[in-house]
Design a protein around this motif. Structure first.
Motif, PDB file in Angstrom:
ATOM      1  N   GLU A 239       8.918 -14.476 -15.084  1.00  0.00           N
ATOM      2  CA  GLU A 239       9.562 -14.439 -13.773  1.00  0.00           C
ATOM      3  C   GLU A 239      10.961 -13.848 -13.910  1.00  0.00           C
ATOM      4  N   VAL A 240      11.547 -13.486 -12.779  1.00  0.00           N
ATOM      5  CA  VAL A 240      12.894 -12.892 -12.781  1.00  0.00           C
ATOM      6  C   VAL A 240      13.892 -13.814 -13.476  1.00  0.00           C
ATOM      7  N   SER A 241      13.743 -15.115 -13.249  1.00  0.00           N
ATOM      8  CA  SER A 241      14.699 -16.076 -13.800  1.00  0.00           C
ATOM      9  C   SER A 241      14.656 -16.168 -15.322  1.00  0.00           C
ATOM     10  N   ASP A 242      13.586 -15.606 -15.941  1.00  0.00           N
ATOM     11  CA  ASP A 242      13.480 -15.640 -17.394  1.00  0.00           C
ATOM     12  C   ASP A 242      14.374 -14.594 -18.070  1.00  0.00           C
ATOM     13  N   PHE A 243      14.904 -13.669 -17.265  1.00  0.00           N
ATOM     14  CA  PHE A 243      15.675 -12.571 -17.842  1.00  0.00           C
ATOM     15  C   PHE A 243      17.180 -12.779 -17.660  1.00  0.00           C
ATOM     16  N   LYS A 244      17.936 -11.967 -18.333  1.00  0.00           N
ATOM     17  CA  LYS A 244      19.394 -12.061 -18.344  1.00  0.00           C
ATOM     18  C   LYS A 244      19.954 -12.037 -16.919  1.00  0.00           C
ATOM     19  N   LYS A 245      20.776 -13.052 -16.606  1.00  0.00           N
ATOM     20  CA  LYS A 245      21.462 -13.212 -15.308  1.00  0.00           C
ATOM     21  C   LYS A 245      20.520 -13.476 -14.134  1.00  0.00           C
ATOM     22  N   GLY A 246      19.250 -13.664 -14.390  1.00  0.00           N
ATOM     23  CA  GLY A 246      18.305 -14.108 -13.379  1.00  0.00           C
ATOM     24  C   GLY A 246      18.346 -13.328 -12.081  1.00  0.00           C
ATOM     25  N   SER A 247      18.607 -14.029 -10.953  1.00  0.00           N
ATOM     26  CA  SER A 247      18.503 -13.411  -9.623  1.00  0.00           C
ATOM     27  C   SER A 247      19.623 -12.422  -9.318  1.00  0.00           C
ATOM     28  N   ILE A 248      20.617 -12.332 -10.205  1.00  0.00           N
ATOM     29  CA  ILE A 248      21.661 -11.321  -9.982  1.00  0.00           C
ATOM     30  C   ILE A 248      21.646 -10.286 -11.111  1.00  0.00           C
ATOM     31  N   GLY A 249      20.597 -10.317 -11.914  1.00  0.00           N
ATOM     32  CA  GLY A 249      20.517  -9.433 -13.057  1.00  0.00           C
ATOM     33  C   GLY A 249      19.647  -8.215 -12.828  1.00  0.00           C
ATOM     34  N   TRP A 279      17.320  -9.126 -23.894  1.00  0.00           N
ATOM     35  CA  TRP A 279      17.088  -9.146 -22.445  1.00  0.00           C
ATOM     36  C   TRP A 279      17.026 -10.568 -21.908  1.00  0.00           C
ATOM     37  N   SER A 280      17.105 -11.523 -22.773  1.00  0.00           N
ATOM     38  CA  SER A 280      16.970 -12.915 -22.328  1.00  0.00           C
ATOM     39  C   SER A 280      18.321 -13.477 -21.911  1.00  0.00           C
ATOM     40  N   GLY A 281      18.257 -14.565 -21.145  1.00  0.00           N
ATOM     41  CA  GLY A 281      19.473 -15.219 -20.697  1.00  0.00           C
ATOM     42  C   GLY A 281      19.685 -16.535 -21.418  1.00  0.00           C
ATOM     43  N   SER A 282      20.792 -17.186 -21.117  1.00  0.00           N
ATOM     44  CA  SER A 282      21.123 -18.450 -21.786  1.00  0.00           C
ATOM     45  C   SER A 282      20.137 -19.553 -21.406  1.00  0.00           C
ATOM     46  N   LYS A 283      19.470 -19.403 -20.253  1.00  0.00           N
ATOM     47  CA  LYS A 283      18.547 -20.447 -19.794  1.00  0.00           C
ATOM     48  C   LYS A 283      17.081 -20.090 -20.057  1.00  0.00           C
ATOM     49  N   THR A 284      16.883 -18.977 -20.775  1.00  0.00           N
ATOM     50  CA  THR A 284      15.500 -18.566 -21.058  1.00  0.00           C
ATOM     51  C   THR A 284      14.849 -19.537 -22.049  1.00  0.00           C
ATOM     52  N   LYS A 285      13.662 -19.998 -21.678  1.00  0.00           N
ATOM     53  CA  LYS A 285      12.942 -20.931 -22.559  1.00  0.00           C
ATOM     54  C   LYS A 285      12.477 -20.208 -23.815  1.00  0.00           C
ATOM     55  N   LYS A 286      12.485 -20.943 -24.931  1.00  0.00           N
ATOM     56  CA  LYS A 286      12.222 -20.336 -26.238  1.00  0.00           C
ATOM     57  C   LYS A 286      10.857 -19.662 -26.302  1.00  0.00           C
ATOM     58  N   HIS A 287       9.828 -20.320 -25.708  1.00  0.00           N
ATOM     59  CA  HIS A 287       8.484 -19.768 -25.833  1.00  0.00           C
ATOM     60  C   HIS A 287       8.314 -18.454 -25.058  1.00  0.00           C
ATOM     61  N   LYS A 288       9.324 -18.130 -24.224  1.00  0.00           N
ATOM     62  CA  LYS A 288       9.212 -16.889 -23.453  1.00  0.00           C
ATOM     63  C   LYS A 288       9.932 -15.717 -24.116  1.00  0.00           C
ATOM     64  N   LEU A 289      10.666 -15.995 -25.171  1.00  0.00           N
ATOM     65  CA  LEU A 289      11.410 -14.919 -25.840  1.00  0.00           C
ATOM     66  C   LEU A 289      10.449 -13.851 -26.384  1.00  0.00           C
ATOM     67  N   ALA A 290       9.383 -14.332 -27.015  1.00  0.00           N
ATOM     68  CA  ALA A 290       8.398 -13.391 -27.571  1.00  0.00           C
ATOM     69  C   ALA A 290       7.675 -12.635 -26.465  1.00  0.00           C
ATOM     70  N   LEU A 291       7.385 -13.332 -25.344  1.00  0.00           N
ATOM     71  CA  LEU A 291       6.713 -12.689 -24.217  1.00  0.00           C
ATOM     72  C   LEU A 291       7.570 -11.563 -23.633  1.00  0.00           C
ATOM     73  N   ILE A 292       8.905 -11.790 -23.577  1.00  0.00           N
ATOM     74  CA  ILE A 292       9.808 -10.749 -23.076  1.00  0.00           C
ATOM     75  C   ILE A 292       9.743  -9.515 -23.970  1.00  0.00           C
ATOM     76  N   GLU A 293       9.690  -9.762 -25.298  1.00  0.00           N
ATOM     77  CA  GLU A 293       9.618  -8.637 -26.222  1.00  0.00           C
ATOM     78  C   GLU A 293       8.296  -7.886 -26.076  1.00  0.00           C
TER      79      GLU A 293
END
Length: 846
Positions: A239-249, A279-293
């Motif tokens: 989701e958008v919130s999983d990425f850096k700065k979320g809804s303003i990123g 590309w991840s943010g400070s609130k990105t859950k760990k299990h989603k880091l690999a999915l982002i990559e």
């Protein structure tokens, strides 16, 4: 060659006193030469005031008045004339000559002066001598546009442009009413800035389609690049919130692009993301880091890179096209509408007042010499005084320049008075640049400048003078532009009065819901209480002037104050509020008395006029008329007035009918001491008579007919004799003063509002010819490199105009100044103030 004398006269510095003193110094040296002195003012109000003060000082000198201002004027004139005897003798002669030749006094508005020249050159400029001057531009626009649409036929290029305009409005979901858009921009036809544009290519349908295609292709390409973003996110459960700065990123921006919502992006942010491994943010859950990559590898990285490249390459042109397209359709029609306006003027035998400046410009550019122009208007001016120089337009100033140079070259006097801090008429083409840089303007002609700064303030109490000194000094210190700093370089004044003063700044904390409405409600309630409290402290209601930005605000405040006065069933308001109606000539008893007297002089059998004259004289307690009984007027026999006139008037009344209209007015006014009751109204009536004479209205009958047709149009600027609170716009208050000034809606923005601020510039796309374009000043315009400089220059001029408006408002007060404003967040460091509320919060914390 004499020097050009330039007075920098801040608010309250006695500018009118200085102008009248300079005029009298010239006129008293040669009373019969007053006809050769030209004094130019900017408004009818200023003309009335100049004339009124001129006769006031002359009368005071002749009667040896001990009034302080008369004494000050005598001292000033005695120094220039070198003796009291010559002053008194010449004052009497000058007064007599001016009264008997009133129409030859050349104290004129700049429009009146240019109109006089225009009529003299009617033949050379192919104009009818009978052409009237039209003031109502909106009526002309309405009539022309209505006819314009009626005459359009299929196949005309204008029709194709209008069809395209309508298509765009429909596709954008906007109103289909294109007539209002066209009428709005047609106002530019009457402004200097449109006529001063450099020659350019006419806007064609081909150019419009080029812009539309540029815009469409950019959007199409972005949509094509980003169309799979949501599918990729869905595939990896992101989701958008999983990425850096979320809804303003950046990912939020990509999602909107993929939905066809093209938006402004921060190129640096996308460039950084494109090159970043994180590309991840400070609130990105760990299990989603690999999915982002995984998603990055599955074309997301490619999409970001392509968006960045496409924006970097074409976004500037795309954004420029959006700004240009907003008004391009109306601009494309302007030339053809202008032709219709010109034809409409010719057919209806009138000239729009703003066109006069352009016609005079042609006269000057065609090398008609200043002596020849003088010869054409029938008088040679040896001296010229120009008031409010900062409010004249660029074309007006350039038209006056040859006359100034001619006078100086013949050792005449040329005097300019102005104050760049009070230039508030940009909407009327005011061009303060020449006054701010006066030396540069005359640099090419060898004219030497004698600058004089008047530092004293004779209007306001020391408390108010010091407040304005401090407030505007601090405000200008925070400005970054030299243009504004130079305009305010002479801000500090010295208070000459030794009176008590008071300044109150009231900041209202706006509530979050409907904040604007609530703070204004509080402000009006506080305003009402302030008016009552000032009355209880001994002030009269007509000591109070309420200043607003717009007429709509004036109407709102009057309505709300009346509601407060009528609450709880109260039918007797504690105070009246002056309306525009009370300032009309027809509402002056003295003016109606004069008009009735003119009717009576035209026809001694006019019983209605006779009755009204008798009734006025009876009500005012004049000798011989106190016993007049309105009830038995008809029984007392006709021609009662002739029977009761004093012997002198009775024997000479027939000779009055052979005098000029202005002489008759002076005779009536002096005979019945009307100047003490209504001098402003009477001088305005005289100006009306002089204006009427310019269209061949010169005798009693034709003037009375003219009056009946136009009497509702004539009014004075203000009337201090009515004991009522007055509400007025800041623009109308220029030149006025009151003991108490209240500014209840002081919420001025210094920045362009994004809705009403436009400007012209010329733009060229690669491979396309240059076109004159009309742009709205919005925040994004500063992002366009080709527009950044021109938009910034316009922004600075808008900013100066709005700061000046505050300066004019704050400097009207004599004793007390009340400022009400919403409380807003104080500006951040190193930023200019955005509005007055920030300024007041930050600069005047106590």
């Amino acid at each position: 060659m004499n020097k050009l004398k330039v007075y920098k006269a801040s608010a309250g510095s006695g500018k009118t006193f200085r102008l009248v003193a300079e005029y009298l110094l010239i006129a008293l040296k040669n009373p019969r030469g007053f006809k050769n002195i030209l004094a130019i003012t900017f408004t009818n109000k200023a003309t009335e005031e100049f004339k009124r003060k001129l006769f006031y000082y002359l009368n005071g000198i002749i009667n040896n008045s001990e009034s302080p201002d008369i004494v000050a004027m005598k001292e000033e004139l005695e120094k220039g004339l070198k003796g009291k005897k010559i002053l008194t003798e010449n004052a009497e002669l000058l007064m007599s000559l001016m009264l008997h030749n009133y129409s030859e006094i050349s104290i004129l508005t700049i429009d009146s002066f240019f109109t006089k020249i225009l009529r003299s050159f009617a033949m050379e400029m192919n104009l009818s001598f009978a052409n009237q001057i039209e003031l109502d531009k909106s009526k002309v626009i309405d009539d022309v546009i209505d006819k314009y649409f009626e005459e359009l036929t299929e196949g005309m290029s204008e029709v194709e442009i209008l069809k395209t305009f309508l298509e765009q409005k429909i596709s954008e979901g906007k109103s289909r009413n294109i007539e209002n858009n066209i009428k709005e921009i047609c106002g530019e036809l009457f402004k200097d800035r449109y006529h001063l544009l450099s020659e350019s290519n006419p806007v064609t349908l081909k150019y419009i389609n080029f812009l539309r295609n540029l815009k469409r292709n950019f959007e199409k390409e972005i949509l094509n690049i980003t169309k799979d973003v949501s599918l990729i996110l869905e595939k990896y459960g992101l989701e958008v919130s999983d990425f850096k700065k979320g809804s303003i990123g950046f990912m939020d921006k990509l999602m909107k692009m993929s939905e066809g919502k093209l938006i402004h992006i921060n190129l640096k942010m996308f460039g950084d993301i494109s090159e970043s491994d994180n590309w991840s943010g400070s609130k990105t859950k760990k299990h989603k880091l690999a999915l982002i990559e995984d998603a990055r590898s599955d074309r997301l990285q490619e999409i970001v890179d392509n968006v960045y490249k496409h924006y970097n390459k074409d976004y500037q042109n795309y954004l420029a096209a959006i700004f240009i397209l907003e008004n391009i359709y109306s601009v494309a029609l302007l030339d053809s509408i202008r032709e219709k306006v010109n034809k409409y003027q010719t057919e209806n035998r009138f000239t729009i007042i703003t066109e006069i400046n352009r016609i005079i410009q042609k006269i000057v550019k065609e090398n008609y010499s200043a002596p020849y122009i003088y010869e054409k208007i029938g008088i040679y001016y040896h001296h010229i005084l120009i008031d409010e120089f900062q409010d004249t337009s660029k074309i007006q100033i350039e038209n006056l320049k040859p006359l100034i140079e001619e006078i100086l070259s013949n050792n005449g006097n040329a005097i300019i008075v102005g104050d760049e801090k009070q230039s508030i008429y940009r909407f009327r083409d005011a061009y303060p640049d020449y006054f701010i840089n006066i030396e540069n303007f005359f640099n090419d002609s060898g004219v030497q400048i004698e600058n004089k700064t008047i530092e004293e303030n004779f209007r306001s109490s020391p408390v108010i003078v010091n407040f304005n000194n401090e407030f505007f000094s601090k405000l200008i210190e925070n400005e970054t532009d030299d243009y504004i700093k130079k305009a305010f370089q002479n801000i500090t004044q010295k208070a000459k009065l030794n009176s008590e003063g008071f300044v109150e700044i009231k900041l209202f904390d706006p509530e979050k819901a409907q904040a604007k409405k609530f703070w204004k409600e509080k402000a009006v309630n506080y305003l009402y209480e302030t008016i009552i409290s000032q009355k209880n402290k001994g002030f009269n209601f007509n000591d109070i002037l309420i200043l607003v930005e717009k007429n709509s605000q004036a109407e709102e405040i009057i309505s709300e104050l009346n509601k407060l006065q009528n609450k709880d069933g109260n039918v007797n308001p504690q105070f009246d509020i002056v309306s525009v109606e009370s300032l009309k000539l027809i509402n002056s008893a003295e003016i109606i008395f004069i008009i009735n007297f003119l009717k009576y002089l035209y026809d001694f059998n006019n019983e209605s006029a006779e009755f009204d004259i008798l009734y006025y004289l009876h009500k005012k307690g004049y000798k011989n008329f106190t016993n007049f009984n309105p009830e038995n007027y008809k029984e007392s026999g006709h021609k009662r007035l002739l029977q009761e006139l004093d012997e002198d008037l009775k024997n000479n009344i027939i000779s009055w009918t052979r005098m000029s209209l202005t002489e008759i007015i002076f005779k009536i006014a002096f005979k019945y001491d009307l100047f003490t009751k209504a001098s402003k109204f009477i001088f305005k009536l005289i100006d009306v008579i002089i204006s009427a004479s310019e269209v061949n209205v010169n005798d009693l009958y034709s003037f009375l007919e003219y009056w009946e047709n136009k009497k509702l149009e004539f009014s004075i600027s203000s009337n201090e004799n009515i004991n009522a609170v007055e509400v007025m716009t800041i623009h109308k208050s220029k030149g006025l003063q009151r003991k108490i000034i209240i500014i209840p809606y002081c919420d001025v923005s210094y920045e362009p509002d994004g809705h009403h601020d436009f400007y012209w510039t010329t733009h060229t796309f690669d491979g396309e010819p240059g076109y004159n374009i009309f742009l709205k000043i919005k925040k994004d315009i500063y992002e366009i490199e080709k527009f950044e400089k021109s938009a910034h220059e316009e922004r600075i001029k808008i900013r100066l105009d709005r700061i000046n408006k505050l300066y004019v408002a704050f400097t009207r007060a004599e004793q007390k100044l009340f400022i009400y404003s919403p409380e807003k967040e104080i500006k951040k460091n190193n930023e200019r103030f955005k509005n007055i509320s920030e300024s007041l919060n930050y600069l005047m914390p106590d």
